[in-house]
Design a protein around this motif. Sequence first.
Motif, PDB file in Angstrom:
ATOM      1  N   GLU A 290       0.813  -1.219   0.000  1.00  0.00           N
ATOM      2  CA  GLU A 290       0.000   0.000   0.000  1.00  0.00           C
ATOM      3  C   GLU A 290       0.847   1.270   0.000  1.00  0.00           C
ATOM      4  O   GLU A 290       0.422   2.315   0.484  1.00  0.00           O
TER       5      GLU A 290
ATOM      6  N   SER B 171      -2.686   6.061  -0.576  1.00  0.00           N
ATOM      7  CA  SER B 171      -3.888   6.893  -0.398  1.00  0.00           C
ATOM      8  C   SER B 171      -3.609   8.386  -0.431  1.00  0.00           C
ATOM      9  O   SER B 171      -4.536   9.192  -0.445  1.00  0.00           O
TER      10      SER B 171
ATOM     11  N   ALA C 198      -3.533   8.124   6.550  1.00  0.00           N
ATOM     12  CA  ALA C 198      -2.975   7.522   5.328  1.00  0.00           C
ATOM     13  C   ALA C 198      -2.079   6.337   5.663  1.00  0.00           C
ATOM     14  O   ALA C 198      -2.106   5.307   4.978  1.00  0.00           O
TER      15      ALA C 198
ATOM     16  N   LYS D  40      -4.237   3.370   6.749  1.00  0.00           N
ATOM     17  CA  LYS D  40      -4.839   2.701   5.597  1.00  0.00           C
ATOM     18  C   LYS D  40      -3.857   1.778   4.887  1.00  0.00           C
ATOM     19  O   LYS D  40      -4.259   0.822   4.220  1.00  0.00           O
ATOM     20  N   SER D  41      -2.542   2.071   5.032  1.00  0.00           N
ATOM     21  CA  SER D  41      -1.535   1.243   4.369  1.00  0.00           C
ATOM     22  C   SER D  41      -1.254  -0.047   5.138  1.00  0.00           C
ATOM     23  O   SER D  41      -0.550  -0.929   4.643  1.00  0.00           O
TER      24      SER D  41
ATOM     25  N   ARG E 140      -5.066  -2.209   9.707  1.00  0.00           N
ATOM     26  CA  ARG E 140      -5.462  -0.835  10.050  1.00  0.00           C
ATOM     27  C   ARG E 140      -5.033  -0.470  11.471  1.00  0.00           C
ATOM     28  O   ARG E 140      -5.786   0.129  12.246  1.00  0.00           O
TER      29      ARG E 140
END
Length: 557
Positions: free
Chosen positions: A206, A231, A284, A287-288, A292
């Motif tokens: 991610e 993101s 951000a 999200k990676s 989470r």
Amino acid sequence: MVHVTSCLSSSGEIVVNEVSFVRKCIGADSSHGDLWGKLICTNFKVSFITHDALPMQRFQVANRLLGEHDVPLACVEQVVTVNDAKGKQKVLCSNQKLKFNPTELILYCKDFRIIRFRFDEAGPQSAKKVCLAIAHYSQPADPQLLFGFEYVGKQYYGSLGRYTVHSINSIPTRVNGVDPGGGLQMPLFDRPSEWDREIKRTGAAEWRVCSINEGYIVSSSLPEYFVVPVSLADQDLKQYLCFFTAHRIPLWCWNHPNGSALVRMASISDPLQQRKLDQRICSAITKSHPQRSDVLKSDLDKNLPNIQDIQAAFVKVRQICVIEPFEESEEKWLSSMESSRWLEYVRAFLKHSAEVVYLLEGKHVSVILQEEEDRDLSCVVSSLVQLMLDPHFRSLTGFQSLVQKEWVMAGHRFLDRCNHLKKNDKEESPLFQLFLDCVWQIINQYPAAFEFTETYLTVLSDSMWIPVFSTFLFNCPQQRTENSMDFAKSKCIPVGEKALRFPPVWDWSQQFTPKDQALFNNPMYVGKGATCVQNGAVKSFRRTKVNYPGTVLDAWK
């Protein structure tokens, strides 16, 4: 004139001044064992040419760029001249006059050496001139006066001067870390593909390579390419830039197999934007992460000694080890070392790094290392954390890629911290030496876990004072590009829009023979299958479902 070709080992090197019938002092109390020869100042080093030779020590390596008695000018900390008859002593600075004829020259070196030359039989005017030349050339006023520019430029505009130069450029050099004949690639992280490979190697799915700084248009101290969360769009990053010190937005360092990320960033300069930006950046990074997980921030400026404290401790260590006579008892010497606080600071960095390791591996959370400008303390901590967690970085090639990634490309101020220009002592600080000392401490506790030896660490440290390699010559990649292009224009070197290509230190064939390079390799190294003792219990470095292979941290908890 005596032929001095033998001392000119580097392309672009010329003799500036010389004096014959000089005695190099070897013994501390008497002249027994002293060497006689010629003292030469070139635009690269101080050379002493003698027919006599000191016996080679066991496991001593011979540098192709430096003779047995050579000192690079960048390694000279202080030039002191003495006149015995008048009882005078003077510290020489650049472009200073010397009112007396020196009978002795003392060079205090950055690698803790003190070198003394006597001029009892030498011509007084020649002795004075060579002392003034050493003082002048060891204190350049501009980065482009560092020898590396002549060294690299010489490859383009040919031979100058009447001396024959034995160039080492005939040795096959690596291009971007690869031997022309094939071999293992050492990434320099100066192109997107190398960051992509690192993303894939660590499983950071991610995260992506960002190129908004191509041509250094958004930040002069960041690399052209770096890694950010998927993101975060480029447009978002451009909006955030102005709120970070020196426009240094968060940089990805490494990913743990469990998904936790190690990130470093500068402080947010606008207090009104602090909370909002923190939330956006942390969101951000969260999200990676596949689970989470939370993101924790470590404020290095609050938790670790600053660069001035580290420099003060280093100066005290040098005073203890070099300048003061070793006449005290061992207990007094050890207490003096303790009072310097150097070892205390080494432990502080190891301990803090181990705590970050625990968060990444034990708690499965991502960690942001925050420092005001993100160019000093974060280099040490981010490197130590990755060294403790990832066996790849304990291989020789991996360790070199770690330094290239976290120090050179991330914009550590090597020019200022090494004080190559002798301009501002307040900016000088031995952060890289501190890091190497930390690495040495870990190697001594886990000797089988590292592919390289303390000999390798020593020559890497010594290479900081050889002003040829791009690795230790500049404050950031942009400075290297700008200065080398300006130099090329001033010398009418036809390089087009490209900058002169300085060699990285990682091409060790420039300094050492294959036989000497073999001393870099640890014969006890057993790679990812290494076993070590942690707090009295034998633990394996092998990969398991629970633990990442080769975690090294217990000793500093």
